[in-house]
Scaffold this motif. Sequence first.
Motif: not given
Length: 302
Positions: A292-294, A73-77, A299-301
């Motif tokens: 901003r924020g990407l 899900p992290e990669k999809s997000r 990083a979370g993926a």
Amino acid sequence: MAESKPRLRELPITVIDSGKSVTEEARAHHHEHADEGPRTLGQAAPAYLFVGETVISEADIAREMQFHRAMTPEKSRADAARALVVRELLRLEIQRLGLQETVQDGGSEAVEEASIRLLLEREVENRVPSEDDCRRYYAQNPTRFHAPDRIKVRHILLGAPADDINGRFQAREQAEKLIAELKVQPHLFADFVLRHSDCPSKDEGGELGWLERGQATPEFDRQVFRLRQGLAAFPVESRWGYHVVWVDALENGEELAFDQVHQRISDYLELQVRQRELQQYLQGLQERYEVRGLDAIEAGAT
């Protein structure tokens, strides 16, 4: 001290055409219900992603994720967030240039996609490589332009399902016995094919004919292209069972003349140049509209 400029991200070009990876009906449905989505109890969805003054909420990302399947899900997000960033960069630039006013609704192409196409046609140079460029690439990559290697094969299949452990063990044992006999009496191969093979090719003497790389199942392909001419000294395993293999002939792919691959090289180089031009164009848009924020989402993926 002057404030340092944020590092510009390289955004994959493929997401520019993300609308083409799904049907127009799906995209239309997506935009028609853009104000819908998960609701909290009287609270707006949180937002951690911004392009200029535009807020991209977690609800926006969640809706976009259906078009970006991934292993986690992290990669999809992250893929969805990246696609929305690129789309918003392009939308803002289309708005700044007033291009949306020149595009009329109608036909099979959505207004958004037509506007993006018009923007890229106007702003990104589509440079066709010269013949000299193609010849230079051809000379620098001699091993890439050969006809496929070929191998002419006969086989005996001792069939056994992949989940039948005992059956596969017996099939391997039988294959080893047949190989031992054929080393002594190679003329018996055709007879063994008729008596033992579980492949329909048994009616043609086990002939598989000329095979090029990639035509057989991957595990069979990998092994037979390592064999020498004649009887293979060991059984070749595949998902179908074990094969007794006889290689009748081997042909290395001949070098292809420049005229045979000119168009292929030209198409490849044109795509590479366009990808670089698009990447540079997106980086320019990031200078105009701060993202901003990407970084945190990607990083979370990882």
